[in-house]
Motif scaffolding. Structure first.
Motif, short mmCIF file in Angstrom:
data_model
loop_
_atom_site.label_atom_id
_atom_site.label_comp_id
_atom_site.label_asym_id
_atom_site.label_seq_id
_atom_site.Cartn_x
_atom_site.Cartn_y
_atom_site.Cartn_z
N ILE A 117 68.44 -1.61 -11.53
CA ILE A 117 67.51 -0.60 -11.06
C ILE A 117 67.28 -0.83 -9.57
N THR A 118 67.50 0.20 -8.77
CA THR A 118 67.38 0.05 -7.32
C THR A 118 65.92 -0.10 -6.91
N ASP A 119 65.04 0.73 -7.50
CA ASP A 119 63.63 0.68 -7.11
C ASP A 119 62.78 1.26 -8.22
N PHE A 120 61.59 0.68 -8.41
CA PHE A 120 60.61 1.17 -9.36
C PHE A 120 59.23 0.90 -8.77
N VAL A 121 58.56 1.97 -8.32
CA VAL A 121 57.29 1.85 -7.60
C VAL A 121 56.25 2.71 -8.30
N VAL A 122 55.06 2.16 -8.48
CA VAL A 122 53.94 2.88 -9.05
C VAL A 122 52.82 2.94 -8.01
N PHE A 123 52.33 4.14 -7.69
CA PHE A 123 51.31 4.27 -6.65
C PHE A 123 50.44 5.50 -6.91
N PHE A 131 48.48 8.93 -10.95
CA PHE A 131 49.41 8.14 -10.14
C PHE A 131 50.83 8.64 -10.37
N ASN A 132 51.73 8.18 -9.52
CA ASN A 132 53.15 8.54 -9.60
C ASN A 132 53.99 7.30 -9.90
N ALA A 133 55.05 7.51 -10.62
CA ALA A 133 56.06 6.48 -10.84
C ALA A 133 57.37 6.96 -10.24
N GLN A 134 57.83 6.25 -9.23
CA GLN A 134 59.10 6.61 -8.58
C GLN A 134 60.17 5.63 -9.01
N VAL A 135 61.30 6.18 -9.43
CA VAL A 135 62.42 5.38 -9.92
C VAL A 135 63.68 5.78 -9.18
N GLN A 136 64.42 4.79 -8.71
CA GLN A 136 65.72 5.04 -8.11
C GLN A 136 66.76 4.19 -8.82
N LEU A 137 67.80 4.85 -9.33
CA LEU A 137 68.87 4.17 -10.05
C LEU A 137 70.12 4.12 -9.18
N PRO A 138 71.03 3.20 -9.46
CA PRO A 138 72.27 3.13 -8.68
C PRO A 138 73.16 4.35 -8.90
N GLU A 139 72.99 5.03 -10.02
CA GLU A 139 73.71 6.28 -10.29
C GLU A 139 72.94 7.06 -11.35
N ARG A 140 73.41 8.25 -11.70
CA ARG A 140 72.68 9.09 -12.65
C ARG A 140 72.53 8.39 -14.00
N GLY A 141 71.36 8.59 -14.60
CA GLY A 141 71.10 7.99 -15.91
C GLY A 141 69.77 8.44 -16.46
N ASN A 142 69.64 8.43 -17.78
CA ASN A 142 68.39 8.82 -18.43
C ASN A 142 67.37 7.69 -18.30
#
Length: 199
Positions: A117-123, A131-142
Motif C-alpha cells: 500500500i503506497t499511502d493510507f491517511v485518515v484526516f 473525516f476522510n480516508a485517503q488510500v493510494q495503491l501501487p496499481e488498480r485494486g479493490n
C-alpha cells in the motif's frame, strides 16, 4: 471462648516494596488465518510470566517475551498474562476481535512484498466524527474499509470500492460516542490498521 477465658496469638505481617505490573501490547483486531502477535511490555520485568490464551487459538509460539497465535473462526476472544515478582502477582486481560477478510478483495497478491500500500491517511484526526480516508495503491485494486469501536469491538461503518488506484472516502460517524476507533483497510496489496479519535 467460655466466660472468663482469654486467648492470645501472634500475627506476622510481611510487607514488600517490590514493584510489579502486568501489561502487554496486542492488536485489538485480527483476521482469521492471520498471525496475532502479543508482546509483554511489563515493567519492571517479571520473574515469571504466564500467557492465558483461548483454547480456540492455534499457538505458534509463546515464551517470556511474546505469544503468536492464529484463529480459524471469527468472534471475540480474551487473552491475558499473569506476572510474578517474588510473592506478588499481577494480571491483565484484553479482548481481541477476529473477523473474516472481505471476500470482495482478492487475496492472491497480499503476500507480494514488491507491491505494498503506497499511502493510507485518515484526516482530520482527532475528529468530530466527519473525516476522510485517503488510500493510494501501487496499481488498480479493490478496497474495503471498516470502522470498529475499541470500546466494544462493534462494527460502526464500512465501505467497499473498486477499480481505482487512488481513493478518497468520506465517513460520518458523528452519532457515535467519543472515543478511539479502529479503521481497517483491506487491499490486494496488504492490510493496514489506523486509529482515529472522535471528540
Amino acid at each position: 471462648l467460655p466466660s472468663g477465658c482469654t486467648a492470645t496469638a501472634n500475627i506476622d505481617v510481611e510487607t514488600t516494596d517490590q514493584e510489579i505490573s502486568a501489561e502487554f501490547a496486542v492488536s485489538s483486531q485480527v483476521f482469521t488465518g492471520e498471525t496475532l502477535l502479543a508482546v509483554d511490555i511489563s515493567y519492571p520485568l517479571p520473574e515469571q510470566l504466564t500467557w492465558i490464551l483461548p483454547e480456540q487459538a492455534t499457538v505458534i509460539n509463546q515464551n517470556q517475551d511474546e505469544a503468536q497465535i492464529v484463529f480459524d473462526q471469527p468472534g471475540e476472544y480474551q487473552i491475558g498474562i499473569i506476572t510474578a515478582r517474588g510473592e506478588c502477582i499481577a494480571e491483565r486481560y484484553k479482548t481481541i476481535m477476529v473477523i473474516d477478510p472481505d471476500n470482495s478483495v482478492p487475496t492472491d497478491d497480499k503476500q507480494n512484498d514488491q507491491n505494498k500500500i503506497t499511502d493510507f491517511v485518515v484526516f482530520p484526526n482527532p475528529t468530530s466524527g466527519r473525516f476522510n480516508a485517503q488510500v493510494q495503491l501501487p496499481e488498480r485494486g479493490n478496497i474495503s474499509i471498516k470502522i470498529f469501536s475499541f470500546a466494544n469491538n462493534a462494527l460502526i461503518d464500512s465501505h467497499t470500492q473498486r477499480g481505482e488506484s487512488q481513493y478518497n472516502i468520506e465517513f460520518d460517524i458523528t452519532n457515535t460516542p467519543p472515543g478511539v476507533y479502529a479503521i481497517v483497510l483491506e487491499t490486494p496489496f496488504g492490510d493496514q490498521l489506523q486509529k482515529i479519535i472522535v471528540n
